[in-house]
Design a protein around this motif. Structure first.
Motif, short mmCIF file in Angstrom:
data_model
loop_
_atom_site.label_atom_id
_atom_site.label_comp_id
_atom_site.label_asym_id
_atom_site.label_seq_id
_atom_site.Cartn_x
_atom_site.Cartn_y
_atom_site.Cartn_z
N ASN A 195 -22.40 32.11 3.24
CA ASN A 195 -22.84 30.76 3.62
C ASN A 195 -22.37 29.70 2.62
OD1 ASN A 195 -24.25 31.80 5.83
ND2 ASN A 195 -26.05 32.21 4.60
N ILE A 196 -21.20 29.90 2.04
CA ILE A 196 -20.65 28.96 1.07
C ILE A 196 -20.14 27.75 1.83
CG2 ILE A 196 -18.93 28.65 -0.74
CD1 ILE A 196 -18.98 31.76 -1.02
N SER A 197 -20.76 26.58 1.61
CA SER A 197 -20.47 25.42 2.45
C SER A 197 -19.70 24.31 1.76
CB SER A 197 -21.77 24.86 3.03
OG SER A 197 -22.67 24.53 1.99
N THR A 198 -19.73 24.24 0.43
CA THR A 198 -19.05 23.15 -0.27
C THR A 198 -18.26 23.70 -1.45
OG1 THR A 198 -20.87 22.71 -1.84
CG2 THR A 198 -20.96 21.60 0.31
N LEU A 199 -17.34 22.88 -1.95
CA LEU A 199 -16.58 23.27 -3.14
C LEU A 199 -17.50 23.41 -4.34
CD1 LEU A 199 -13.41 21.04 -2.68
CD2 LEU A 199 -13.51 23.53 -2.55
N ALA A 200 -18.56 22.61 -4.39
CA ALA A 200 -19.50 22.71 -5.50
C ALA A 200 -20.15 24.08 -5.57
CB ALA A 200 -20.57 21.62 -5.38
N ASP A 201 -20.33 24.72 -4.40
CA ASP A 201 -20.93 26.06 -4.38
C ASP A 201 -20.01 27.10 -5.02
OD1 ASP A 201 -23.07 24.98 -3.00
OD2 ASP A 201 -22.22 25.41 -1.04
N SER B 140 -14.56 32.83 7.12
CA SER B 140 -15.89 32.85 7.76
C SER B 140 -16.97 32.30 6.85
CB SER B 140 -16.25 34.27 8.22
OG SER B 140 -15.33 34.74 9.17
N ASN B 141 -16.63 31.25 6.08
CA ASN B 141 -17.59 30.48 5.31
C ASN B 141 -17.50 29.02 5.76
OD1 ASN B 141 -19.09 31.89 2.94
ND2 ASN B 141 -17.03 32.77 2.87
N PRO B 142 -18.62 28.29 5.79
CA PRO B 142 -18.56 26.88 6.22
C PRO B 142 -17.63 26.01 5.38
CG PRO B 142 -20.83 27.66 6.19
CD PRO B 142 -20.00 28.74 5.56
N VAL B 143 -17.31 26.43 4.15
CA VAL B 143 -16.44 25.62 3.30
C VAL B 143 -15.07 25.43 3.93
CG1 VAL B 143 -15.47 27.53 1.96
CG2 VAL B 143 -15.71 25.27 0.90
#
Length: 598
Positions: A284-290, A308-311
């Motif tokens: 569920n990694i959604s942003t570069l910050a993650d 297959s991650n929201p990022v």
């Protein structure tokens, strides 16, 4: 519930409501502030007197110990009811729109409350959420945000009322074990998930590991957060030297672990700093910050997988990630940098399996794609019958090959109306309508796909053929089924302009056929699934071949010594079929010392 304003001249004023119908929490303004003139009789000229009792109370207050603010903790909520909403037709089932809706409402209500207290409130950002199924997500918010999220229960989102329920943390603690017992369990988990041959540690879906579930490791947030660092410490203790550890583990799989950021696994870079390959797909990694906890660490990473991650929906995310890892050559299977030397180390890519003893697959593949490029109507007549099925899916988020043309507006229009993406399409009728059965339906679906010209270079294809033990027998003689084939193909084609004969777009595709007996040619298509994506190159299709393995294989096949086998392969440009042909030609003239004695 309305809150009454303080009494003014013996009358009670009703609470004010805002545009959303919520009671305004703004405090009544003080009309007698310091420096403000009295509304009666002009400025007061009476010297104020000192209230000694009030002063004493304030002094006592200042000496009393100040209470500490309550610590901010996390709360988890299960949100359901959005299935079938207007947003559910989105590719992610409406989850992204739902999270944005919740963030907007939380921000509005919390900023309104903060304003009434004379404070400020930054916009709310939900950083952790997990999709359980098409109608349920788990959202984690702070204890400060939790009351405001509860208020959104039964609010209407995209035409559907939401159900918001707090998910209480499971009270049962993890089973009490000694440190040695816990270490023993971790060692067993690591041993069971380690492949010495591939130098690979498979930690995918670690939350379902039976030994860890039995211990209750993941029953409480406090033990869950400590698990991975403890596992890495156990792993580190299994090696005597850093070199031994480096040579033992080159790849780690961490897919399907519901990771929303990489803070919990940041100890991976400390324990395995020389790691070459890391798979973080289906999280569920959604942003570069993650991703930043591993930024500019893992200095020897060669292949990183984040599919297959929201990022992936973040603009230019792959360019930024490529900058973070200077040694990385492959991202999601696509080459992003030139290889510094011949060959590559990575998650092993094995040669394709081509189990076609009856010689059915090769002629079918040659005839099918020639017909698809030239005469699709006749192709359908040859291979499809009334039970044949065809479906088309468009993957608009696949990583593009760095040197491919940039995306254009509406470039998927010719495909998207036929696309049967089961993650985005949840209604039974829509799913059924986009599964084409029988020659007429398949022929109509084929006619909407733009004209194509598939690549002629074999290096740009990856084909696997596997036997299928039981497929339907159209003659009915064998109710239990007959033998068939499954053909899996990855390749590329160009969309053609028929009028000019020029290519207008290059695309990659994945196609899976299930074949059985029947049809005009003795072969019929039982199922045909086509996935179309942006052009991603073909660098990942080349299997990794160890020259010594080829030498050993030729030794076994011919009986020649390793030296002669290596010489034969070198003269054949390390192509096994060519080497076998050379051996057959020269067998009679080879000296006795070319063969292994006995």
């Amino acid at each position: 519930m309305k809150r009454n304003q303080p009494s003014t001249r013996g009358k009670r004023r009703p609470g004010r409501t805002d545009r959303d119908g919520d009671v305004s929490m703004d405090r009544p303004q003080n009309t007698n502030r310091i420096g403000k003139a009295s509304s009666r009789g002009g400025p007061s000229r009476t010297r104020p007197t000192v209230n000694t009792n009030a002063l004493q109370r304030e002094l006592l207050k200042s000496d009393a110990p100040k209470s500490q603010p309550a610590p901010v903790t996390n709360a988890q909520f299960r949100i359901t009811g959005f299935k079938g909403s207007k947003a559910s037709v989105n590719e992610d089932g409406g989850v992204g729109s739902l999270v944005a809706f919740l963030e907007k409402k939380l921000t509005f209500n919390m900023q309104k409350s903060a304003k009434s207290r004379g404070a400020t409130q930054p916009p709310v950002k939900i950083k952790r959420y997990t999709t359980e199924n098409p109608d349920s997500i788990l959202v984690t918010v702070t204890s400060t945000e939790a009351p405001y999220l509860k208020r959104l229960d039964n609010w209407v989102f995209a035409g559907k009322p939401l159900k918001i329920e707090e998910e209480k943390e499971r009270e049962q603690p993890a089973k009490e074990t000694t440190s040695n017992e816990l270490t023993d369990v971790f060692v067993r988990v690591l041993e069971r998930r380690y492949s010495a041959e591939q130098k690979l540690l498979d930690l995918s879906n670690i939350g379902s590991d039976p030994d860890l579930v039995k211990l209750g490791i993941f029953n409480m947030a406090s033990t869950t957060s400590k698990f991975f660092p403890a596992l890495m410490k156990t792993l580190d203790n299994q090696f005597k030297t850093a070199t031994e550890k480096k040579n033992a583990i080159e790849s780690v799989l961490l897919q399907s672990n519901q990771l929303s950021d990489l803070k919990t696994i940041s100890s991976l870079a400390v324990t395995l700093p020389d790691l070459k390959n890391l798979d973080l797909s289906t999280n569920n990694i959604s942003t570069l910050a993650d991703l930043e906890p591993l930024k500019r660490k893992l200095r020897k990473i060669d292949h990183l997988i984040l599919s297959s991650n929201p990022v992936e929906q973040t603009a230019n995310w792959h360019e930024e990630v490529t900058k973070w890892f200077p040694t990385m050559r492959f991202l999601n299977g696509v080459q992003v940098r030139e290889a510094p030397k011949a060959g590559r180390d990575g998650i092993p890519v094995r040669p394709p399996v081509f189990a076609d003893d009856s010689n059915v697959a090769a002629p079918f593949i040659a005839n099918f794609f020639a017909g698809f490029d030239g005469d699709r109507a006749n192709l359908v007549n040859m291979y499809y019958d009334n039970t044949s099925q065809f479906s088309l899916q468009v993957n608009t988020h696949a990583l593009r090959e760095p040197n491919s043309e940039m995306p254009t507006k509406n470039e998927w229009d010719a495909y998207i109306k036929r696309s049967r993406n089961l993650k985005a399409i949840t209604h039974r009728h829509a799913r059924t309508a986009r599964l084409y059965r029988g020659p007429d339906a398949v022929r109509e679906a084929f006619s909407t796909i733009p004209p194509t010209k598939h690549a002629s270079d074999p290096a740009r294809w990856l084909v696997e053929v596997l036997p299928v033990p039981c497929v339907p027998d159209p003659s009915g003689q064998y109710p239990q089924g007959v033998g068939g084939l499954q053909i899996i193909i990855h390749g590329e084609y160009e969309e053609m302009n028929v009028a000019t004969g020029q290519a207008v777009k290059k695309r990659s595709f994945d196609r899976t056929f299930t074949l059985g007996p029947g049809g005009q040619t003795g072969v019929r298509v039982i199922n045909d699934m086509l996935t179309i994506r942006a052009y991603g190159g073909f660098a990942a299709f080349t299997p990794e071949i160890n020259p010594q393995d080829l030498v050993n294989q030729l030794c076994q096949a011919t009986g020649m010594t390793p030296a002669y086998s290596e010489l034969c392969l070198a003269e054949s440009n390390w192509d096994p079929p060519t080497a076998m042909a050379k051996f057959e030609q020269a067998r009679a003239t080879l000296p006795p010392e070319a063969f292994v004695v006995g």
